[in-house]
Design an enzyme around this catalytic site. Structure first.
Site, mmCIF file in Angstrom:
data_model
loop_
_atom_site.group_PDB
_atom_site.id
_atom_site.type_symbol
_atom_site.label_atom_id
_atom_site.label_comp_id
_atom_site.label_asym_id
_atom_site.label_seq_id
_atom_site.Cartn_x
_atom_site.Cartn_y
_atom_site.Cartn_z
ATOM 1 C CG ASP A 159 -1.634 -17.464 -60.384
ATOM 2 O OD1 ASP A 159 -2.321 -18.222 -60.559
ATOM 3 O OD2 ASP A 159 -1.072 -16.970 -59.241
ATOM 4 C CE1 TYR A 211 -9.202 -17.143 -63.740
ATOM 5 C CE2 TYR A 211 -8.591 -14.908 -63.016
ATOM 6 C CZ TYR A 211 -9.352 -16.090 -63.145
ATOM 7 O OH TYR A 211 -10.735 -15.708 -62.698
ATOM 8 C CG ASP A 212 -3.483 -12.442 -63.469
ATOM 9 O OD1 ASP A 212 -4.568 -12.904 -63.031
ATOM 10 O OD2 ASP A 212 -2.323 -12.139 -62.785
ATOM 11 C CG LEU A 243 -26.898 -28.746 -38.161
ATOM 12 C CD1 LEU A 243 -25.274 -29.115 -38.722
ATOM 13 C CD2 LEU A 243 -27.497 -30.024 -38.842
ATOM 14 C CE LYS A 275 -22.129 -27.108 -36.612
ATOM 15 N NZ LYS A 275 -21.635 -25.910 -36.537
ATOM 16 C CG ASP A 319 -16.670 -22.196 -35.948
ATOM 17 O OD1 ASP A 319 -17.792 -22.015 -36.088
ATOM 18 O OD2 ASP A 319 -16.053 -22.246 -35.303
ATOM 19 N NE ARG A 373 -29.831 -20.967 -38.960
ATOM 20 C CZ ARG A 373 -29.953 -20.665 -37.892
ATOM 21 N NH1 ARG A 373 -29.600 -19.546 -37.390
ATOM 22 N NH2 ARG A 373 -30.927 -21.319 -37.300
ATOM 23 C CD GLU A 388 -20.989 -22.842 -41.865
ATOM 24 O OE1 GLU A 388 -22.339 -22.915 -42.293
ATOM 25 O OE2 GLU A 388 -21.137 -22.159 -40.606
ATOM 26 C CE LYS A 415 -25.997 -31.817 -43.356
ATOM 27 N NZ LYS A 415 -25.581 -30.968 -44.347
ATOM 28 C CE LYS A 449 -20.052 -27.348 -32.095
ATOM 29 N NZ LYS A 449 -21.035 -26.616 -31.630
ATOM 30 C CB CYS A 458 20.292 -14.909 -11.547
ATOM 31 S SG CYS A 458 20.427 -14.106 -13.253
ATOM 32 C CB CYS A 515 18.105 -13.436 -17.764
ATOM 33 S SG CYS A 515 19.581 -13.733 -16.702
HETATM 34 C C1 9MJ Z 1 -21.704 -26.948 -41.765
HETATM 35 N N1 9MJ Z 1 -21.468 -25.961 -40.940
HETATM 36 O O1 9MJ Z 1 -20.536 -27.323 -41.946
HETATM 37 C C2 9MJ Z 1 -24.964 -28.034 -42.084
HETATM 38 N N2 9MJ Z 1 -22.882 -27.720 -41.803
HETATM 39 O O2 9MJ Z 1 -27.145 -29.100 -42.597
HETATM 40 C C3 9MJ Z 1 -22.652 -28.766 -42.728
HETATM 41 N N3 9MJ Z 1 -24.354 -27.099 -41.724
HETATM 42 C C4 9MJ Z 1 -26.270 -28.080 -41.991
HETATM 43 N N4 9MJ Z 1 -24.099 -29.082 -42.750
HETATM 44 C C5 9MJ Z 1 -28.298 -28.625 -42.357
HETATM 45 N N5 9MJ Z 1 -21.900 -29.649 -43.079
HETATM 46 C C6 9MJ Z 1 -28.182 -27.257 -41.510
HETATM 47 C C7 9MJ Z 1 -26.924 -27.191 -41.311
#
Ligand code: 9MJ
Length: 674
Positions: A31, A34-35, A81, A115, A117, A136, A173, A290, A314, A411, A426
């Protein structure tokens, strides 16, 4: 050197390091180096403003906060999706696709991706320069968050290499890794601010900040999983190769992505990642499958809200809503009183949950939870279910506050809070039936004296019937009294007596552990036994000597001294020895003669039989040093499933790697059984 050239070299160097660090996950420079380069570049740009360019690594944070986000429209809609909730849904999806393709293909190739979140984001690159970042939104209209995305280090301000289309919209994401989320909430708690309920909310809250300087302080990352608008250039004809190309151009893609053939292999991929879910450094809520061939994707087309060629299977939800019916206060082995929420049963994290921990009184206060409230319960992996928040909109008018008992619910002894502790205890000690039961269960457990046939239920019965008060009473139990217990047969009684007799022959580390002295776990017990060799020497030790032992700090030393100074505790030990409990003393080993002395170990990945911390403590007790990263000085690595860059590094350096089974075998060779 010519200033312009130096500026250019510095930018290229910093971009390359960023790419190696954030996209390839392979840091190459310390680091500090880099710094140093970053500071030099900043210095040159300040003295030569004409050399500043918007895509310089120094230009990630805009200084002026916005008053509102501008709306943008997505030329190619950002669809969501469809979901599959079980293996059958996934099979139906595959069958629908094969039917739609009219028998032209027998088996489909699928790209599989965790996927994430987080928040779906679109990045628009024109001639390789990041021009716009957008949320989105509703899929057609989103918000312009360009200034915010520019602060995310894994998002390149310009693409690397060449061959990219003149106009390229990349989608992915934005999320906050688990560690960043915890850090954020710890900081919020320290400053008395509101905490975020989960990493997804934290990511959304951090990204949609009118002041991008706040976004810059949050550890956001972006993982790319597709493209939208593409103009003036071509991309490969398979999804996985498109992702590879994005990575070459400097965008981060998910390292877990893979390609499989046929739907059975999709199940396998799902199951394998489900096991490792908890050990990933970020939250995922399923797996996306996919169709990999883009020509087939095109033939399959889109439904009204989602592409037909993709589906998200899911994982069972980890959070659900339910009602808090009651709170019970449980008393543990050390007297710690834990409030446990009784809940309306709810299916969460794959099981039905009707109890969840509320930890302590501070936690009840922090949550502001009341009787009758609707709460969010979380159960992730093997972690015990927790109440994470209250749904305020659903609070009934008669919800009343929860007060902590000021007397032990078992007790009736006084309850006290030690300075600097969140836990109430206690003060009844071994007078308290709850503490008696817990202490005896611990003493009899497999890793302590291992008294087979003395299960939890039987301990409770024996204490409730007044046959046992402490662990020494176990060895004076009479056959007739045992037989008098409800549902106790002759055979079970004899087996219990035999198991008790057999348990008398034990080892010093097991005996120390079995006593249940506060903060003295298995590894500490082993260190103490190794250091002192005999009970006599150990119990005569004073604080300074105890502090000499690896693994023993002031808190542990204090608990040990309290135990040795307590006539009732030492009376129980004396009674146990009188009853015939015995062990061979250990040969005293100087620290440098421990089996792993002089070695450096690294533990990585998720271990099943014991936690990483336990693994570390066992290693330390055997004399090893445990380090956080793999280097040329590392002797061995213990790698569980989910091990990532540390394992790769170990392989590169030719460091010996133990999987969990081999590690357990090694521990067993040194007398440690799990
Ligand atoms: C997520 N949320 O990780 C898609 N997603 O592909 C991945 N979302 C997605 N693909 C088409 N890995 C529409 C959404």
């Amino acid at each position: 050197m010519d200033t312009e050239l130096e500026v250019e070299n510095l930018r290229e160097q910093l971009d390359t390091w960023n790419y190696q660090y954030y996209v390839l996950d392979q840091p190459t420079v310390p680091d500090a180096e880099y710094d140093r380069c970053m500071r030099r570049l900043l210095q040159l740009e300040v003295s030569h403003p004409e050399l500043v360019r918007p895509d310089s690594p120094t230009q990630r944070v805009g200084a002026v906060p916005l008053t509102q986000f501008h709306q943008i429209s997505h030329e190619v809609p950002m669809l969501s999706l469809d979901n599959a909730f079980d293996a059958q849904d996934l099979r139906d999806f595959n069958r629908r696709l094969l039917e739609r393709l009219g028998g032209a293909v027998e088996q489909l190739e699928y790209a599989c991706e965790p996927k994430l979140d987080g928040i779906a984001v679109s990045l628009l690159y024109r001639d390789g320069q990041l021009q716009r970042g957008a949320t989105r939104g509703d899929g057609t209209t989103g918000e312009d968050i360009t200034l915010n995305v520019r602060t995310i280090p894994s998002i390149p301000l310009h693409l690397r290499g060449d061959g990219f289309p003149a106009l390229l919209e990349v989608r992915g994401e934005v999320y906050i890794p688990t560690a960043g989320f915890e850090q954020l909430n710890t900081r919020a708690r320290e400053q008395g601010d509101k905490t975020f309920v989960n990493p997804r909310n934290a990511a959304a809250g951090s990204l949609r900040q009118l002041d991008a300087r706040i976004t810059a302080q949050r550890s956001l990352e972006m993982c790319c999983y597709g493209v939208g608008l593409v103009n003036g250039g071509a991309l490969p004809d398979h999804h996985d190769r498109v992702l590879d190309r994005l990575q070459e151009w400097g965008l981060r893609i998910n390292a877990e992505s893979g390609v499989v053939c046929g739907i059975d292999a999709c199940d396998d991929y799902y199951e394998a990642l489900a096991v490792r879910r908890e050990s990933l450094p970020y939250d995922i809520d399923g797996i996306v499958f996919k169709v990999n061939d883009l020509a087939l994707q095109q033939r399959l087309g889109f439904g009204s809200r989602a592409p037909r060629w993709a589906i998200a299977r899911k994982f069972p939800a980890q959070e659900e809503m339910t009602r808090l019916l009651d709170v019970q206060f449980q008393v543990g082995r050390t007297g710690a009183i834990t409030p446990v929420a009784r809940l309306e049963p709810v299916f969460v994290g794959g099981v039905t949950v009707s109890n969840a921990t509320l930890h302590n009184s501070d936690e009840i206060e922090r949550l502001g939870v009341r009787f009758g409230d609707t709460v969010i319960v979380r159960r992730a992996g093997d972690v015990i279910p927790q109440v994470v928040s209250v749904v305020m909109e659903r609070r009934p008018p008669d919800a009343h506050p929860i007060s902590f008992p000021d007397r032990c619910p078992v007790c009736g002894s006084a309850v006290e809070r030690e300075a600097g502790e969140a836990t109430l205890r206690c003060m009844g000690g071994l007078v308290c039936a709850a503490q008696q039961k817990a202490a005896i269960k611990h003493f009899a457990s497999r890793r302590a004296l291992d008294i087979e046939g003395l299960g939890d239920k039987l301990v409770e019965q024996l204490v409730d019937e007044g046959l046992l008060e402490n662990v020494a009473d176990l060895y004076v139990l009479e056959r007739e009294r045992i037989l008098g217990l409800e549902r106790m047969g002759e055979k079970s009684a004899d087996n219990l007596l035999l198991a008790l007799e057999q348990s008398k022959r034990t080892t010093l580390p097991r005996f120390i552990f079995a006593l249940g002295i506060r903060e003295v776990g298995e590894a500490t017990a082993l260190s103490l036994a190794r250091y002192f060799g005999s009970w006599e020497t150990l119990s005569a030790a004073r604080e300074e000597q105890l502090l000499e032992v690896d693994d023993v700090g002031p808190v542990v030393a204090d608990h040990l001294v309290q135990f040795f100074d307590s006539p009732s505790s030492m009376g129980v030990v004396a009674a146990l020895r009188e009853a015939g409990v015995n062990w061979p003393d250990l040969e005293l080993l100087p620290v440098e003669d421990l089996p792993l002395s002089g070695q450096t170990w690294v533990v990585t990945g998720k271990l099943q039989a014991l936690g990483r911390n336990d693994a570390k403590r066992h290693l330390q007790a055997l004399g090893a040093k445990v380090a956080g990263s793999v280097s040329a000085r590392t002797n061995c690595v213990v790698a569980g499933p989910g091990a990532g860059s540390k394992l790769t590094r170990a392989d590169e350096l030719g460091v010996e790697v133990f999987d969990e089974q081999a590690f357990l075998a090694l521990l067993a060779d040194h007398g440690v059984t799990i």
